[in-house]
Design a protein around this motif. Structure first.
Motif, PDB file in Angstrom:
ATOM      1  N   GLN A 151     -61.437   8.841  96.035  1.00 15.17           N
ATOM      2  CA  GLN A 151     -62.618   7.988  95.865  1.00 15.17           C
ATOM      3  C   GLN A 151     -63.817   8.545  96.611  1.00 15.17           C
ATOM      4  OE1 GLN A 151     -61.653   4.089  97.409  1.00 15.17           O
ATOM      5  NE2 GLN A 151     -62.269   4.639  99.459  1.00 15.17           N
ATOM      6  N   PHE A 152     -64.965   8.266  96.056  1.00 17.71           N
ATOM      7  CA  PHE A 152     -66.239   8.501  96.716  1.00 17.71           C
ATOM      8  C   PHE A 152     -66.716   7.125  97.153  1.00 17.71           C
ATOM      9  CE2 PHE A 152     -65.740  12.010  93.844  1.00 17.71           C
ATOM     10  CZ  PHE A 152     -66.231  13.094  94.551  1.00 17.71           C
ATOM     11  N   SER A 153     -67.348   7.041  98.317  1.00 18.78           N
ATOM     12  CA  SER A 153     -67.811   5.728  98.765  1.00 18.78           C
ATOM     13  C   SER A 153     -69.094   5.858  99.567  1.00 18.78           C
ATOM     14  CB  SER A 153     -66.742   5.026  99.610  1.00 18.78           C
ATOM     15  OG  SER A 153     -66.459   5.770 100.771  1.00 18.78           O
ATOM     16  N   ILE A 154     -69.816   4.764  99.610  1.00 16.12           N
ATOM     17  CA  ILE A 154     -71.021   4.637 100.428  1.00 16.12           C
ATOM     18  C   ILE A 154     -70.887   3.341 101.204  1.00 16.12           C
ATOM     19  CG2 ILE A 154     -73.532   4.311 100.456  1.00 16.12           C
ATOM     20  CD1 ILE A 154     -73.651   5.870  97.812  1.00 16.12           C
ATOM     21  N   ARG A 155     -70.913   3.443 102.527  1.00 13.04           N
ATOM     22  CA  ARG A 155     -70.928   2.236 103.368  1.00 13.04           C
ATOM     23  C   ARG A 155     -72.353   1.704 103.346  1.00 13.04           C
ATOM     24  NH1 ARG A 155     -66.174   1.681 105.744  1.00 13.04           N
ATOM     25  NH2 ARG A 155     -64.985   3.551 106.201  1.00 13.04           N
TER      26      ARG A 155
ATOM     27  N   MET B  64     -61.727  14.234 104.575  1.00 11.20           N
ATOM     28  CA  MET B  64     -62.864  13.471 104.084  1.00 11.20           C
ATOM     29  C   MET B  64     -64.108  14.342 104.189  1.00 11.20           C
ATOM     30  SD  MET B  64     -64.062   9.649 105.152  1.00 11.20           S
ATOM     31  CE  MET B  64     -62.511   8.924 104.711  1.00 11.20           C
ATOM     32  N   ASN B  65     -64.799  14.493 103.104  1.00 17.68           N
ATOM     33  CA  ASN B  65     -66.055  15.219 103.094  1.00 17.68           C
ATOM     34  C   ASN B  65     -67.173  14.193 103.089  1.00 17.68           C
ATOM     35  OD1 ASN B  65     -64.711  17.648 102.833  1.00 17.68           O
ATOM     36  ND2 ASN B  65     -64.793  17.606 100.608  1.00 17.68           N
ATOM     37  N   VAL B  66     -68.228  14.496 103.808  1.00  9.41           N
ATOM     38  CA  VAL B  66     -69.379  13.606 103.834  1.00  9.41           C
ATOM     39  C   VAL B  66     -70.549  14.367 103.238  1.00  9.41           C
ATOM     40  CG1 VAL B  66     -70.973  12.317 105.296  1.00  9.41           C
ATOM     41  CG2 VAL B  66     -68.546  12.401 105.866  1.00  9.41           C
ATOM     42  N   LEU B  67     -71.177  13.779 102.244  1.00  9.94           N
ATOM     43  CA  LEU B  67     -72.306  14.392 101.576  1.00  9.94           C
ATOM     44  C   LEU B  67     -73.548  13.576 101.864  1.00  9.94           C
ATOM     45  CD1 LEU B  67     -70.422  14.699  98.193  1.00  9.94           C
ATOM     46  CD2 LEU B  67     -70.762  16.536  99.828  1.00  9.94           C
ATOM     47  N   GLU B  68     -74.549  14.193 102.426  1.00 15.90           N
ATOM     48  CA  GLU B  68     -75.803  13.484 102.676  1.00 15.90           C
ATOM     49  C   GLU B  68     -76.620  13.509 101.397  1.00 15.90           C
ATOM     50  OE1 GLU B  68     -76.899  11.812 105.272  1.00 15.90           O
ATOM     51  OE2 GLU B  68     -75.378  12.352 106.721  1.00 15.90           O
ATOM     52  N   ILE B  69     -76.857  12.365 100.827  1.00 13.84           N
ATOM     53  CA  ILE B  69     -77.633  12.273  99.599  1.00 13.84           C
ATOM     54  C   ILE B  69     -79.093  11.969  99.916  1.00 13.84           C
ATOM     55  CG2 ILE B  69     -77.905  11.021  97.430  1.00 13.84           C
ATOM     56  CD1 ILE B  69     -75.441  12.801  97.491  1.00 13.84           C
ATOM     57  N   SER B  70     -79.317  11.046 100.793  1.00 12.62           N
ATOM     58  CA  SER B  70     -80.673  10.701 101.209  1.00 12.62           C
ATOM     59  C   SER B  70     -80.574  10.092 102.593  1.00 12.62           C
ATOM     60  CB  SER B  70     -81.301   9.704 100.233  1.00 12.62           C
ATOM     61  OG  SER B  70     -80.710   8.438 100.400  1.00 12.62           O
ATOM     62  N   ALA B  71     -81.715   9.768 103.147  1.00 13.69           N
ATOM     63  CA  ALA B  71     -81.714   9.153 104.473  1.00 13.69           C
ATOM     64  C   ALA B  71     -81.051   7.776 104.439  1.00 13.69           C
ATOM     65  CB  ALA B  71     -83.142   9.046 104.982  1.00 13.69           C
TER      66      ALA B  71
ATOM     67  N   PHE C 210     -78.489   6.714 102.022  1.00 14.81           N
ATOM     68  CA  PHE C 210     -77.123   6.641 101.546  1.00 14.81           C
ATOM     69  C   PHE C 210     -76.348   7.897 101.922  1.00 14.81           C
ATOM     70  CE2 PHE C 210     -79.618   4.317  98.235  1.00 14.81           C
ATOM     71  CZ  PHE C 210     -79.222   3.044  98.626  1.00 14.81           C
ATOM     72  N   ARG C 211     -75.144   7.686 102.423  1.00 15.82           N
ATOM     73  CA  ARG C 211     -74.262   8.794 102.773  1.00 15.82           C
ATOM     74  C   ARG C 211     -72.981   8.635 101.961  1.00 15.82           C
ATOM     75  NH1 ARG C 211     -72.020   9.806 108.795  1.00 15.82           N
ATOM     76  NH2 ARG C 211     -70.128   8.892 108.000  1.00 15.82           N
ATOM     77  N   VAL C 212     -72.722   9.597 101.094  1.00 18.20           N
ATOM     78  CA  VAL C 212     -71.532   9.540 100.254  1.00 18.20           C
ATOM     79  C   VAL C 212     -70.378  10.212 100.986  1.00 18.20           C
ATOM     80  CG1 VAL C 212     -70.494  10.215  98.058  1.00 18.20           C
ATOM     81  CG2 VAL C 212     -72.903   9.570  98.141  1.00 18.20           C
ATOM     82  N   GLU C 213     -69.274   9.498 101.095  1.00 18.07           N
ATOM     83  CA  GLU C 213     -68.056  10.049 101.683  1.00 18.07           C
ATOM     84  C   GLU C 213     -67.063  10.296 100.559  1.00 18.07           C
ATOM     85  OE1 GLU C 213     -66.710   7.161 104.518  1.00 18.07           O
ATOM     86  OE2 GLU C 213     -68.376   7.539 105.875  1.00 18.07           O
TER      87      GLU C 213
ATOM     88  N   HIS D  77     -75.972   7.764  93.097  1.00  9.09           N
ATOM     89  CA  HIS D  77     -75.576   8.711  94.154  1.00  9.09           C
ATOM     90  C   HIS D  77     -74.077   9.009  94.081  1.00  9.09           C
ATOM     91  CE1 HIS D  77     -79.481   8.748  96.016  1.00  9.09           C
ATOM     92  NE2 HIS D  77     -79.483   7.423  96.106  1.00  9.09           N
ATOM     93  N   LEU D  78     -73.280   7.988  93.804  1.00 10.79           N
ATOM     94  CA  LEU D  78     -71.839   8.186  93.667  1.00 10.79           C
ATOM     95  C   LEU D  78     -71.527   9.065  92.456  1.00 10.79           C
ATOM     96  CD1 LEU D  78     -70.627   4.547  94.377  1.00 10.79           C
ATOM     97  CD2 LEU D  78     -70.257   6.533  95.863  1.00 10.79           C
ATOM     98  N   ALA D  79     -72.180   8.782  91.340  1.00  2.00           N
ATOM     99  CA  ALA D  79     -71.938   9.554  90.120  1.00  2.00           C
ATOM    100  C   ALA D  79     -72.335  11.015  90.302  1.00  2.00           C
ATOM    101  CB  ALA D  79     -72.704   8.932  88.948  1.00  2.00           C
ATOM    102  N   LYS D  80     -73.454  11.259  90.952  1.00  2.00           N
ATOM    103  CA  LYS D  80     -73.887  12.641  91.197  1.00  2.00           C
ATOM    104  C   LYS D  80     -72.875  13.360  92.081  1.00  2.00           C
ATOM    105  CE  LYS D  80     -77.615  15.587  92.907  1.00  2.00           C
ATOM    106  NZ  LYS D  80     -76.676  16.629  93.189  1.00  2.00           N
ATOM    107  N   ALA D  81     -72.420  12.710  93.129  1.00  6.05           N
ATOM    108  CA  ALA D  81     -71.429  13.333  94.018  1.00  6.05           C
ATOM    109  C   ALA D  81     -70.150  13.656  93.262  1.00  6.05           C
ATOM    110  CB  ALA D  81     -71.134  12.413  95.204  1.00  6.05           C
ATOM    111  N   ALA D  82     -69.718  12.746  92.393  1.00  2.26           N
ATOM    112  CA  ALA D  82     -68.493  12.970  91.619  1.00  2.26           C
ATOM    113  C   ALA D  82     -68.664  14.129  90.641  1.00  2.26           C
ATOM    114  CB  ALA D  82     -68.092  11.699  90.881  1.00  2.26           C
ATOM    115  N   MET D  83     -69.783  14.171  89.937  1.00  5.93           N
ATOM    116  CA  MET D  83     -70.001  15.254  88.978  1.00  5.93           C
ATOM    117  C   MET D  83     -70.179  16.589  89.699  1.00  5.93           C
ATOM    118  SD  MET D  83     -69.482  14.108  86.014  1.00  5.93           S
ATOM    119  CE  MET D  83     -69.883  15.659  85.204  1.00  5.93           C
ATOM    120  N   ASP D  84     -70.828  16.582  90.854  1.00  7.56           N
ATOM    121  CA  ASP D  84     -70.956  17.816  91.633  1.00  7.56           C
ATOM    122  C   ASP D  84     -69.580  18.298  92.097  1.00  7.56           C
ATOM    123  OD1 ASP D  84     -73.689  17.781  91.234  1.00  7.56           O
ATOM    124  OD2 ASP D  84     -74.164  17.072  93.261  1.00  7.56           O
TER     125      ASP D  84
END
Length: 110
Positions: free
Chosen positions: A26-30, A7-14, A16-19, A69-76
């Protein structure tokens, strides 16, 4: 003993954290530390091709740019992994249209 899925965790902003759960594809944000979460689902449709299939944000959290944020993480991810992508999900189609970066556009299969 079972090994935890990668599982990779991407910090998008203070806020939202995209996992990224590669095993579950899947990409997800709790959301607010609760059991609620927003997800973006994808699947491999070829060795180097993914289908970005579906984005879902619980109704109470819509309008807060969570799907963005999810879409950006997926495209990245598509760019970083040197993949091609089918954009089945309407929201990701909208995201790419609003963010027409060449490194995204060259990855999309029509």
């Amino acid at each position: 003993m079972a090994q935890a899925p990668p599982m990779n965790v991407l910090e998008i902003s203070a806020h939202f954290r995209v996992e990224h759960d590669k095993n579950r594809r899947q990409f997800s944000i709790r959301l607010n530390g609760s059991h609620d979460k927003a997800v973006l689902l994808y699947d491999y449709v070829g060795k180097k091709t993914v289908d970005l299939q579906h984005t879902e944000v619980p109704e109470a959290y819509r309008g807060q740019e969570i799907a963005k944020h999810l879409a950006k993480a997926a495209m990245d991810f598509v760019v970083e992994e040197d993949l091609k992508a089918h954009l089945t999900c309407w929201y990701i189609q909208k995201f790419v249209k609003e963010n027409p970066h060449p490194h995204y556009l060259e990855r999309i299969l029509h």
